[in-house]
Scaffold this motif. Structure first.
Motif, mmCIF file in Angstrom:
data_model
loop_
_atom_site.group_PDB
_atom_site.id
_atom_site.type_symbol
_atom_site.label_atom_id
_atom_site.label_comp_id
_atom_site.label_asym_id
_atom_site.label_seq_id
_atom_site.Cartn_x
_atom_site.Cartn_y
_atom_site.Cartn_z
ATOM 1 N N LEU A 1 10.260 14.079 -3.782
ATOM 2 C CA LEU A 1 8.856 14.140 -3.564
ATOM 3 C C LEU A 1 8.998 15.612 -3.101
ATOM 4 O O LEU A 1 8.311 16.352 -3.657
ATOM 5 N N ARG A 2 9.741 15.887 -1.714
ATOM 6 C CA ARG A 2 9.555 16.879 -1.052
ATOM 7 C C ARG A 2 9.859 18.204 -2.515
ATOM 8 O O ARG A 2 9.192 19.589 -2.532
ATOM 9 N N GLU A 3 10.949 17.497 -2.991
ATOM 10 C CA GLU A 3 11.428 19.182 -3.781
ATOM 11 C C GLU A 3 10.310 19.051 -5.146
ATOM 12 O O GLU A 3 10.501 20.057 -5.680
ATOM 13 N N GLN A 4 9.861 18.097 -5.253
ATOM 14 C CA GLN A 4 8.908 18.560 -6.207
ATOM 15 C C GLN A 4 7.726 19.539 -5.916
ATOM 16 O O GLN A 4 7.354 20.118 -6.475
ATOM 17 N N ARG A 5 7.187 19.298 -4.789
ATOM 18 C CA ARG A 5 6.241 19.352 -4.350
ATOM 19 C C ARG A 5 6.503 21.312 -3.784
ATOM 20 O O ARG A 5 5.015 21.983 -3.545
ATOM 21 N N ILE A 6 7.907 21.419 -3.626
ATOM 22 C CA ILE A 6 7.664 22.471 -3.040
ATOM 23 C C ILE A 6 7.887 23.214 -4.669
ATOM 24 O O ILE A 6 7.804 24.509 -4.756
ATOM 25 N N GLU A 7 8.787 22.974 -5.129
ATOM 26 C CA GLU A 7 8.444 23.215 -7.299
ATOM 27 C C GLU A 7 6.835 23.874 -7.633
ATOM 28 O O GLU A 7 6.871 24.899 -8.293
ATOM 29 N N GLU A 8 6.408 23.148 -7.033
ATOM 30 C CA GLU A 8 5.258 23.262 -7.780
ATOM 31 C C GLU A 8 4.081 23.588 -6.794
ATOM 32 O O GLU A 8 3.298 24.894 -7.358
ATOM 33 N N TRP B 1 0.748 -0.844 0.212
ATOM 34 C CA TRP B 1 -0.021 0.033 0.039
ATOM 35 C C TRP B 1 1.203 1.260 -0.091
ATOM 36 O O TRP B 1 0.141 2.752 -0.466
ATOM 37 N N HIS B 2 2.497 1.549 1.083
ATOM 38 C CA HIS B 2 2.969 2.379 0.766
ATOM 39 C C HIS B 2 3.264 2.537 -0.383
ATOM 40 O O HIS B 2 3.618 3.877 -1.076
ATOM 41 N N LYS B 3 3.868 1.366 -0.815
ATOM 42 C CA LYS B 3 4.584 1.654 -2.765
ATOM 43 C C LYS B 3 3.243 2.085 -3.431
ATOM 44 O O LYS B 3 3.768 3.138 -4.569
ATOM 45 N N ARG B 4 2.584 1.857 -3.661
ATOM 46 C CA ARG B 4 0.990 2.927 -4.174
ATOM 47 C C ARG B 4 0.982 4.021 -4.346
ATOM 48 O O ARG B 4 0.553 4.227 -5.118
ATOM 49 N N VAL B 5 0.959 4.580 -2.874
ATOM 50 C CA VAL B 5 1.155 6.062 -2.820
ATOM 51 C C VAL B 5 2.537 6.507 -2.997
ATOM 52 O O VAL B 5 2.103 7.275 -3.730
ATOM 53 N N VAL B 6 3.786 5.948 -2.892
ATOM 54 C CA VAL B 6 4.429 6.608 -3.300
ATOM 55 C C VAL B 6 4.730 6.929 -5.260
ATOM 56 O O VAL B 6 4.997 7.758 -5.613
ATOM 57 N N ALA B 7 4.127 6.120 -5.322
ATOM 58 C CA ALA B 7 3.668 5.824 -6.737
ATOM 59 C C ALA B 7 3.005 7.157 -7.775
ATOM 60 O O ALA B 7 2.743 7.045 -8.631
ATOM 61 N N THR B 8 1.862 7.399 -6.990
ATOM 62 C CA THR B 8 1.069 8.838 -7.293
ATOM 63 C C THR B 8 1.778 9.340 -6.898
ATOM 64 O O THR B 8 1.667 11.248 -7.719
ATOM 65 N N GLY B 9 3.263 9.977 -6.876
ATOM 66 C CA GLY B 9 4.262 10.921 -7.125
ATOM 67 C C GLY B 9 2.661 12.289 -6.038
ATOM 68 O O GLY B 9 3.195 12.672 -4.977
ATOM 69 N N THR B 10 3.909 13.177 -6.293
ATOM 70 C CA THR B 10 2.531 14.457 -5.953
ATOM 71 C C THR B 10 1.638 14.925 -6.024
ATOM 72 O O THR B 10 1.199 16.200 -5.525
ATOM 73 N N ARG B 11 0.803 14.089 -6.450
ATOM 74 C CA ARG B 11 -0.911 14.502 -7.004
ATOM 75 C C ARG B 11 -1.478 14.705 -6.038
ATOM 76 O O ARG B 11 -2.592 14.957 -5.995
ATOM 77 N N TRP B 12 -1.728 13.834 -5.006
ATOM 78 C CA TRP B 12 -2.194 13.717 -3.861
ATOM 79 C C TRP B 12 -0.631 14.500 -2.605
ATOM 80 O O TRP B 12 -0.607 14.692 -1.634
ATOM 81 N N ASN B 13 -1.098 15.854 -2.740
ATOM 82 C CA ASN B 13 -0.118 16.438 -2.034
ATOM 83 C C ASN B 13 1.368 16.317 -0.953
ATOM 84 O O ASN B 13 2.250 15.327 -2.054
ATOM 85 N N CYS B 14 0.851 15.694 0.157
ATOM 86 C CA CYS B 14 2.474 15.783 0.551
ATOM 87 C C CYS B 14 1.985 13.989 1.098
ATOM 88 O O CYS B 14 2.923 13.227 1.736
#
Length: 357
Positions: free
Chosen positions: A227-234, A181-194
């Protein structure tokens, strides 16, 4: 359900019969609720009577104006979230809470689920929290989270994953399912915020505490940063997705590098927000503290057990292999509420077992 309407709310102006409640009233109430929910400090700034007025406006609207299922869901989610916040305020003030209003909204959700095929992920995510923490009904919470998790909602998937880590919320402990389940979340990237950041962090913690995740701890820590860097950029906000948690994770699980302490020291912690109480002191004392006993006064300042347990887990990871200190940590964290602390408590137990080998 009080009344499922057929007329579509578009939040745009168009011709309607004359009602006591107008679309303008609906839009105003909805906007006011959202503004309160996403304010910097929603509990401290909350005017209960004002927020209840907006809930009642939306309730009257659902009786007088016809909405389709999708827009009824938008309104219901606002009402449910606002009612939850009111109860949190009462609880924070040490007052008893009346769950009848949130129960009515959950009944509406269940009826809505029966008459529509649209996904109700955000509603079910919020409903799960209310069922777990205000109704004290873990079985109902797990049902809501399972439904939205299967439909791909990252928050629900994350909760399912942490439930399988600990066995909380009426599931058997199952590390394979937790990792999946955690890997499925990671695979969503930053689509769901953090969400991807936090599941990457949980995978790093699982790996560091002896659970097979099929990737080294360092890989998951790199995912946290990426992923946090991507979210900062977004988003354009450097403090998004809990940088303090990222830096402490790298420090405790990846060689105790001084650069992470330097990064940690550079964070401007706003403790005017009551939910951040004690965190700045925790960060300041974290590296130098040799025993949890030194940090207990800081833990007492923290807003709730969820934040205390997350911090204690950080300190346990810092003391990986130190059985004496882990025994003390286990003794302390075991007395905190498993409803908020189960995954962190499970981490401490795994670390203690590793230290005993």
């Amino acid at each position: 359900m009080r009344k499922l309407k057929r007329f579509a709310l578009s939040l745009l102006a168009f011709s309607l019969p004359s009602f006591a409640i107008t679309l303008e009233d609906v839009n105003h109430a909805h906007k006011a609720i959202q503004s309160q929910l996403y304010s910097a400090d929603p509990l401290n700034t909350l005017d209960i009577n004002e927020l209840q007025k907006h809930i009642d406006t939306l309730e009257t609207a659902t009786r007088e104006i016809e909405f389709d299922a999708a827009n009824f869901a938008i309104i219901l989610n606002a009402q449910l979230s606002a009612a939850e916040l009111i109860n949190k305020k009462y609880h924070f003030n040490g007052e008893s809470i009346d769950v009848s209003q949130v129960q009515d909204f959950l009944d509406d959700l269940d009826t809505l689920s029966e008459v529509t095929d649209i996904k109700l992920n955000n509603l079910q995510y919020n409903a799960g929290h209310i069922a777990a923490h205000q109704l004290q009904n873990k079985g109902l919470a797990y049902r809501y989270w399972s439904e939205c998790g299967i439909n791909g909602h990252a928050g629900c998937m994350n909760i399912l994953a942490t439930s399988y880590e600990s066995g909380e919320f009426v599931v058997e402990k199952d590390f394979h399912k937790a990792v999946t389940w955690h890997k499925r979340v990671v695979a969503t990237g930053t689509r769901w915020n953090c969400a991807g950041v936090y599941s990457s962090l949980r995978l790093a913690i699982l790996s560091s505490s002896g659970v097979e995740t099929h990737k080294p701890t360092e890989h998951w820590l790199e995912q946290v940063t990426l992923l946090r860097e991507q979210r900062i950029e977004e988003k354009g906000e450097p403090d998004v997705c809990s940088p303090d948690m990222e830096y402490i994770a790298h420090y405790t699980m990846n060689g105790f590098g001084q650069k992470w302490l330097d990064k940690l020291a550079s964070i401007n912690m706003n403790e005017d927000n009551i939910t951040r109480s004690g965190r700045a002191s925790w960060i300041a004392d974290f590296d130098k503290a040799q025993s949890l006993n030194v940090l207990i006064p800081t833990l007492d300042l923290m807003y709730d057990d969820a934040r205390r347990c997350s911090a204690i887990e950080e300190f346990a990871l810092k003391n990986k292999g130190n059985k004496v200190e882990l025994d003390l940590i286990h003794s302390y964290i075991s007395n905190l509420d498993p409803e908020h602390c189960a995954p962190n408590q499970a981490t401490v137990i795994r670390l203690l077992n590793l230290a005993a080998q």
